[in-house]
Design an enzyme around this catalytic site. Sequence first.
Site, PDB file in Angstrom:
ATOM      1  N   ASP A 205      -9.510 -13.534 -27.939  1.00 37.68           N
ATOM      2  CA  ASP A 205     -10.512 -12.533 -27.563  1.00 37.68           C
ATOM      3  C   ASP A 205     -11.890 -12.857 -28.122  1.00 37.68           C
ATOM      4  O   ASP A 205     -12.846 -12.131 -27.885  1.00 37.68           O
ATOM      5  CB  ASP A 205     -10.059 -11.155 -28.068  1.00 37.68           C
ATOM      6  CG  ASP A 205     -10.968 -10.015 -27.607  1.00 37.68           C
ATOM      7  OD1 ASP A 205     -11.359 -10.013 -26.428  1.00 37.68           O
ATOM      8  OD2 ASP A 205     -11.282  -9.138 -28.434  1.00 37.68           O
ATOM      9  N   SER A 229     -14.668  -5.586 -24.423  1.00 36.21           N
ATOM     10  CA  SER A 229     -13.495  -6.035 -23.672  1.00 36.21           C
ATOM     11  C   SER A 229     -12.856  -4.835 -22.980  1.00 36.21           C
ATOM     12  O   SER A 229     -12.680  -3.779 -23.592  1.00 36.21           O
ATOM     13  CB  SER A 229     -12.474  -6.683 -24.617  1.00 36.21           C
ATOM     14  OG  SER A 229     -13.035  -7.791 -25.285  1.00 36.21           O
ATOM     15  N   GLN A 279      -9.842 -12.286 -18.711  1.00 35.07           N
ATOM     16  CA  GLN A 279     -10.373 -11.057 -19.289  1.00 35.07           C
ATOM     17  C   GLN A 279     -11.520 -10.526 -18.443  1.00 35.07           C
ATOM     18  O   GLN A 279     -12.361 -11.292 -17.977  1.00 35.07           O
ATOM     19  CB  GLN A 279     -10.890 -11.299 -20.709  1.00 35.07           C
ATOM     20  CG  GLN A 279     -11.432 -10.049 -21.394  1.00 35.07           C
ATOM     21  CD  GLN A 279     -11.903 -10.329 -22.810  1.00 35.07           C
ATOM     22  OE1 GLN A 279     -13.071 -10.600 -23.035  1.00 35.07           O
ATOM     23  NE2 GLN A 279     -10.988 -10.266 -23.775  1.00 35.07           N
TER      24      GLN A 279
END
Length: 288
Positions: A205, A229, A279
């Site tokens: 991430d 995110s 993502q």
Amino acid sequence: MPASLDQLVTLLDLEPLEVGLYRGGQPEGSSLTRVFGGQVAAQAVTAAQLTVPEDRYIHSLHAYFLLGGDPSIPIVYDVENVRDGGSFTTRRVAARQHGETIFYMTASFQKAEEGWDHQDVMPTVPAPADSTPLLEVIRAVRPDEVDTWKREWSSFDLRYIGDNRPDDDPTRQSVPAVQRLWFRADGTLPDSRIVNTAAFVYISDFSLLGVALIPHGQFIGSPEVVPASLDHTIWFHRPIRADQWLLYDQTSPSASGARGLSTARVFTEDGTLVATVAQEGLIRRRRS
């Protein structure tokens, strides 16, 4: 964030509260105002793995970041046993704070099987030893952030390869956007599939959303950008050691509606494709 690999391993060691219920701690001394999304995802995948038989290997996870986490209190992870089949096992994990669900993940596991095998070829890139330590990049562009960087991100060794940012002509868009770096845990991790998987999820991430800003000449830390995110997906193709060099080959096919989509292929140093990551995140332009 954990300032060392030992602190990261401690962070991933969850406290069992009841069957399928775990509590995850917070790193000491972090200056972040909300919990790093990779931490929540890594602790959640640890919780899921703790409820799965040892002969089941994670092959995918799909997660949503619902609320910003509070770094001042622990996070409780509630694992739901969705299915235990002959070949596949499914778990859902809800992460909770202050009585609210801040994160939700579904993870699927499979018994090892033989089958057809192919993969993409790794792009030609400089070796980790020939790539720039990311701390040096930070020192060059944001010298005021060096101490914070050391405190928050020293659990991983990150080496920057580069991107195709249109520095020569800001009006020209770099499509497709590309950003590449090497990473590995800064030290030796325990010989544990659970820990190595969680450590990889943690760092996955770190930089992915930033590639969606490359065509627009922006950086994820720019004061003009409000980033977050929204969801995170990983497909695990082959075994991963997070303390060995991994190439994060990132691209962004699209940005629209104040959201950016990023994808990445993850290769070992010998060219084995071990994972694919995707993502979508918020990249809202900050209103003046």
